[in-house]
Design an enzyme around this catalytic site. Structure first.
Site, short mmCIF file in Angstrom:
data_model
loop_
_atom_site.label_atom_id
_atom_site.label_comp_id
_atom_site.label_asym_id
_atom_site.label_seq_id
_atom_site.Cartn_x
_atom_site.Cartn_y
_atom_site.Cartn_z
CG PHE A 141 -2.10 -0.93 1.01
CD1 PHE A 141 -3.34 -0.45 0.61
CD2 PHE A 141 -1.95 -2.29 1.19
CE1 PHE A 141 -4.41 -1.30 0.39
CE2 PHE A 141 -3.01 -3.16 0.98
CZ PHE A 141 -4.24 -2.67 0.57
CB ALA A 142 2.28 3.29 -2.33
CG ASP A 231 3.84 -2.02 7.36
OD1 ASP A 231 2.69 -2.43 7.11
OD2 ASP A 231 4.14 -1.42 8.43
CG HIS A 253 5.60 -6.87 16.55
ND1 HIS A 253 6.60 -6.12 17.13
CD2 HIS A 253 4.77 -5.99 15.96
CE1 HIS A 253 6.37 -4.84 16.89
NE2 HIS A 253 5.26 -4.73 16.19
CB THR A 265 0.13 -4.34 22.28
OG1 THR A 265 0.73 -4.76 21.05
CG2 THR A 265 1.21 -3.80 23.21
CD GLU A 323 0.81 -5.21 14.77
OE1 GLU A 323 1.71 -5.36 13.93
OE2 GLU A 323 0.95 -4.50 15.80
#
Ligand code: 5GW
Ligand code: MN
Length: 373
Positions: A141-142, A231, A253, A265, A323
């Protein structure tokens, strides 16, 4: 006589009528039994009958759809099967009593391998995947200013990502004219997919699930075997090949691979669809690198998108957006392979001993400059 005859006739008549009635009753009874039998048969089919696939817990046969009666003769499935036969290969023998690594977990309790450098033989894997002639889609994705990361990501991908394989770079962007021209090796293509932007950044990252879901159905299923979503603020720094491929995979992660559950988290508010109680969860996965077959990625993004929409209706947004939803999904749909933090590393985390390769690295970004507008 007449009377007798008449009486007898009446009796006879009465008798036949009774038989007739009994027969009607029997016929009606038969039909009712037949009816109930067939309807209850249908109801029984709704009770969960587990079918087991020989492939993996998350995979189903092409014909193995729910609620559809399968043809009883499935011998056609055995025709024209692809035979993958390895050539003679020379390599060090695996040692049952000497595991290649004893400093890290190499296998989950549900028998999904965890990919660390030193634990696999890429030559064997390449022989297998080459014969399957796989094509991989890399989803990027940009949106808005993030297009500036594209050039470096694509250039490093040409050096390190799925070298020797067919790759489609699927670039979702609102600025198609700003997609850089990067020289690509044979069999590799850039596919620009124009989409709208959203003003809130949270919306941009959350909508990734919706977009991947839509395009999996519209396009990806016809063009590639596997999808990998990454990403954009990253660069490839070392080899990333078919060792990552599996039906469904996620990445540990870099901030939490050594942590206890309590410090993951996950979304902790029960009001969110991404809620995870404190006594559940295996790992904390990074949204910056996940993938699988188009079918599995379709299922994952569909479910996450739906959960995100329910949250939206309820006026709640999960703490780490998509996420959080990805992490929830992986608890109840276990990945079939897990990538070590070699595949999403950030040099701010230092360079621990266990990390023999840093394959995919976060590119430092000026949050203030890159994230506004
Ligand atoms: C903008 C502001 C804040 C957060 C995200 C964005 C943003 C993300 C954007 O404006 N444009 C965009 O394309 N993205 C996509 O979402 C990129 O592919 C990006 O890599 C991904 C996740 O956002 P990141 O990388 O800023 O999230 P972190 O958690 O890695 O910092
Ligand atoms: Mn990022």
């Amino acid at each position: 006589m007449n009377k007798d005859q008449g009486k007898r006739g009446w009796v006879k008549d009465c008798f036949t009528r009774r038989i007739f009635r009994v027969m009607i009753c029997i016929v009606v009874l038969c039909f009712s039994i037949g009816y109930f039998w067939s309807t209850s048969n249908h109801t029984w089919q709704h009770t969960p009958v587990k079918t087991f696939s020989t492939m993996s817990p998350n995979t189903q046969d092409p014909d193995d759809f729910h609620n559809i009666n399968l043809p009883t003769n499935r011998t056609y499935l055995l025709e024209n099967l692809l035979e993958i036969e390895l050539p003679r290969m020379i390599y060090a023998k695996p040692q049952v009593l000497k595991p290649p690594r004893n400093d890290v977990l190499m296998m989950t309790p549900w028998f999904a391998p965890i990919v660390w450098e030193g634990t696999y033989n890429l030559e064997i894997l390449n022989e297998q995947f080459k014969q399957r002639n796989v094509t991989v889609g890399l989803i990027i994705f940009a949106i808005k200013k993030y297009v500036v990361f594209l050039k470096n990501l694509l250039e490093t991908a040409e050096t390190y990502f799925m070298v020797g394989y067919k790759v489609n770079y699927y670039i979702f962007t609102d600025r198609p004219q700003e997609v850089p021209k990067v020289e690509l090796k044979e069999g590799r293509n850039v596919v620009v997919l124009q989409i709208q932007n959203y003003s809130r950044w949270q919306e941009i990252v959350l909508r990734r699930m919706e977009m991947i879901h839509n395009f999996s159905q519209k396009q990806f299923i016809n063009e590639v075997d596997y999808l990998v979503s990454v990403d954009i603020d990253m660069r490839f720094n070392d080899q990333v090949g078919v060792e990552i491929l599996s039906d469904l995979f996620g990445t540990l992660h870099p901030g939490f691979y050594g942590s206890e559950r309590q410090s993951f988290t996950y979304e902790r508010r029960p009001a969110s669809q991404a809620y995870v109680p404190h006594d559940e969860g295996d790992f904390y996965y990074a949204a910056a690198f996940f993938g699988g077959t188009v079918k599995e990625v379709y299922k994952l993004t569909k479910k996450c998108h739906e959960a995100i929409m329910v949250d939206k209706d309820n006026g709640i947004e999960a703490i780490w957006q998509e996420e959080s939803h990805l992490n929830k999904y992986f608890i109840y749909h276990k990945p079939t392979k897990i990538l070590s933090p070699e595949y999403v590393w950030d040099d701010n985390m230092g360079k621990p001993q266990i990390l023999r390769k840093r394959r995919f690295l976060a590119v430092p970004k000026n949050h203030a400059a890159i994230r506004n507008k």
